[in-house]
Design a protein around this motif. Structure first.
Motif, PDB file in Angstrom:
ATOM      1  N   THR A 274     -12.853  -2.358   1.316  1.00  0.00           N
ATOM      2  CA  THR A 274     -12.566  -2.229  -0.116  1.00  0.00           C
ATOM      3  C   THR A 274     -13.489  -3.135  -0.925  1.00  0.00           C
ATOM      4  OG1 THR A 274     -10.251  -1.704   0.312  1.00  0.00           O
ATOM      5  CG2 THR A 274     -10.801  -2.463  -1.895  1.00  0.00           C
ATOM      6  N   ALA A 275     -13.658  -4.371  -0.451  1.00  0.00           N
ATOM      7  CA  ALA A 275     -14.527  -5.319  -1.154  1.00  0.00           C
ATOM      8  C   ALA A 275     -15.954  -4.797  -1.224  1.00  0.00           C
ATOM      9  CB  ALA A 275     -14.485  -6.677  -0.449  1.00  0.00           C
ATOM     10  N   ALA A 276     -16.434  -4.233  -0.107  1.00  0.00           N
ATOM     11  CA  ALA A 276     -17.800  -3.704  -0.081  1.00  0.00           C
ATOM     12  C   ALA A 276     -17.930  -2.507  -1.021  1.00  0.00           C
ATOM     13  CB  ALA A 276     -18.172  -3.302   1.346  1.00  0.00           C
TER      14      ALA A 276
ATOM     15  N   ALA B  77     -11.001   4.377  -8.318  1.00  0.00           N
ATOM     16  CA  ALA B  77     -11.665   4.717  -7.059  1.00  0.00           C
ATOM     17  C   ALA B  77     -11.450   3.621  -6.013  1.00  0.00           C
ATOM     18  CB  ALA B  77     -13.157   4.923  -7.300  1.00  0.00           C
ATOM     19  N   THR B  78     -11.464   2.374  -6.460  1.00  0.00           N
ATOM     20  CA  THR B  78     -11.261   1.263  -5.535  1.00  0.00           C
ATOM     21  C   THR B  78      -9.837   1.257  -4.989  1.00  0.00           C
ATOM     22  OG1 THR B  78     -12.907  -0.041  -6.742  1.00  0.00           O
ATOM     23  CG2 THR B  78     -11.476  -1.244  -5.239  1.00  0.00           C
ATOM     24  N   LEU B  79      -8.870   1.579  -5.830  1.00  0.00           N
ATOM     25  CA  LEU B  79      -7.487   1.687  -5.368  1.00  0.00           C
ATOM     26  C   LEU B  79      -7.353   2.761  -4.294  1.00  0.00           C
ATOM     27  CD1 LEU B  79      -5.364   1.402  -8.643  1.00  0.00           C
ATOM     28  CD2 LEU B  79      -5.420  -0.233  -6.740  1.00  0.00           C
TER      29      LEU B  79
ATOM     30  N   VAL C  47      -5.877   1.682  -0.556  1.00  0.00           N
ATOM     31  CA  VAL C  47      -4.579   2.125  -0.042  1.00  0.00           C
ATOM     32  C   VAL C  47      -4.650   2.515   1.437  1.00  0.00           C
ATOM     33  CG1 VAL C  47      -4.781   4.579  -0.636  1.00  0.00           C
ATOM     34  CG2 VAL C  47      -2.534   3.462  -0.699  1.00  0.00           C
ATOM     35  N   ASP C  48      -5.830   2.939   1.901  1.00  0.00           N
ATOM     36  CA  ASP C  48      -5.977   3.342   3.303  1.00  0.00           C
ATOM     37  C   ASP C  48      -6.858   2.394   4.106  1.00  0.00           C
ATOM     38  OD1 ASP C  48      -4.389   5.722   3.240  1.00  0.00           O
ATOM     39  OD2 ASP C  48      -6.015   6.723   2.152  1.00  0.00           O
ATOM     40  N   ASP C  49      -7.244   1.289   3.503  1.00  0.00           N
ATOM     41  CA  ASP C  49      -8.168   0.348   4.148  1.00  0.00           C
ATOM     42  C   ASP C  49      -7.431  -0.530   5.167  1.00  0.00           C
ATOM     43  OD1 ASP C  49     -10.173  -1.378   4.871  1.00  0.00           O
ATOM     44  OD2 ASP C  49     -10.469  -2.230   2.874  1.00  0.00           O
TER      45      ASP C  49
ATOM     46  N   GLU D 195       0.808  -1.211   0.000  1.00  0.00           N
ATOM     47  CA  GLU D 195       0.000   0.000   0.000  1.00  0.00           C
ATOM     48  C   GLU D 195       0.852   1.278   0.000  1.00  0.00           C
ATOM     49  OE1 GLU D 195      -2.609  -3.261   1.590  1.00  0.00           O
ATOM     50  OE2 GLU D 195      -0.513  -2.641   1.788  1.00  0.00           O
ATOM     51  N   GLU D 196       1.959   1.260   0.732  1.00  0.00           N
ATOM     52  CA  GLU D 196       2.803   2.448   0.768  1.00  0.00           C
ATOM     53  C   GLU D 196       3.437   2.708  -0.603  1.00  0.00           C
ATOM     54  OE1 GLU D 196       4.545   5.888   1.888  1.00  0.00           O
ATOM     55  OE2 GLU D 196       2.986   4.745   2.921  1.00  0.00           O
TER      56      GLU D 196
END
Length: 225
Positions: free
Chosen positions: A182-184, A166-168, A172-174, A110-111
């Motif tokens: 993220t899945a939802a 948008a999902t990315l 990244v902060d999930d 993620e970082e």
């Protein structure tokens, strides 16, 4: 991600092959060093490649490294779904499976993704970042079996690119377990698009969905007075 123990012999690799092979290791190093020469050198040393040769493969700098990382994920996705497992899935499940595969491929990085997004957002890099997103969306649609050649070819890729981007941003902060948030979010976005497409089809009908893309571009260039 590749590790020092699983990296193939790159002694005879072309520069293009070297880019794809080194990209996952560069992404790992980018968590600490950013998308910099230091990350490139670290990845090269892990793979047993001369840093000077690695630099030749990435003469385009940070965006080149990020582009190779995206391409490496594209390559993994295409290899993973080459077995036809998507064939009998509903379209929404095909798209969800493809997007989620990509997210799993970068889980833990993620970082690196956050830093990559910052590089892509620089004004001089936006055109290439958009091209990267379009290319990945195109590959997902092709794997999903899309054969559209009319305006739907373009709108599908634009919509999927926006969903993925948008999902990315959520991913990244999930910090939820298993990236549940993220899945939802992904499910909601896909469901929203499916409802929109269904409503559009009912409203317009197939005959009115015809669209001359070349004519549209011409109007953009020579707007009507």
């Amino acid at each position: 991600m590749a590790t020092a123990g699983t990296t193939p012999d790159l002694a005879d690799a072309t520069l293009d092959e070297l880019r794809i092979a080194l990209a996952p290791e560069i992404a790992v190093a980018a968590m600490f060093d950013g998308w910099t020469d230091a990350a490139l050198v670290s990845a090269a040393e892990m793979a047993g490649v001369e840093p000077s040769v690695a630099r030749l493969a990435f003469k385009d700098g940070a965006m080149g490294m990020i582009d190779a990382w995206v391409a490496s994920v594209d390559e993994k996705m295409e290899a993973a779904f080459a077995d036809g497992r998507l064939d009998n899935m509903p379209i929404r499940e095909k798209i969800r499976s493809l997007v989620w595969f990509r997210l799993e491929a970068i889980m833990g990085l993620e970082e690196s993704l956050r830093r990559a997004t910052a590089v892509q957002a620089m004004p001089q890099n936006v055109p290439k970042a958009l091209k990267q997103g379009w290319s990945s969306a195109d590959k997902m649609w092709r794997l999903a079996g899309d054969t559209a050649t009319d305006y739907n070819h373009y709108t599908k890729r634009a919509i999927l690119g926006s969903i993925y981007g948008a999902t990315l941003a959520v991913f990244v902060d999930d910090e939820s377990e298993g990236k549940a948030d993220t899945a939802a979010f992904l499910d909601r976005r896909i469901e929203g698009v499916m409802k929109f497409e269904k409503a559009k089809a009912q409203l317009l009908g197939k005959d009115r969905e015809h669209f001359d893309f070349a004519r549209f571009l011409g109007r953009l260039r020579y707007p009507q007075k």
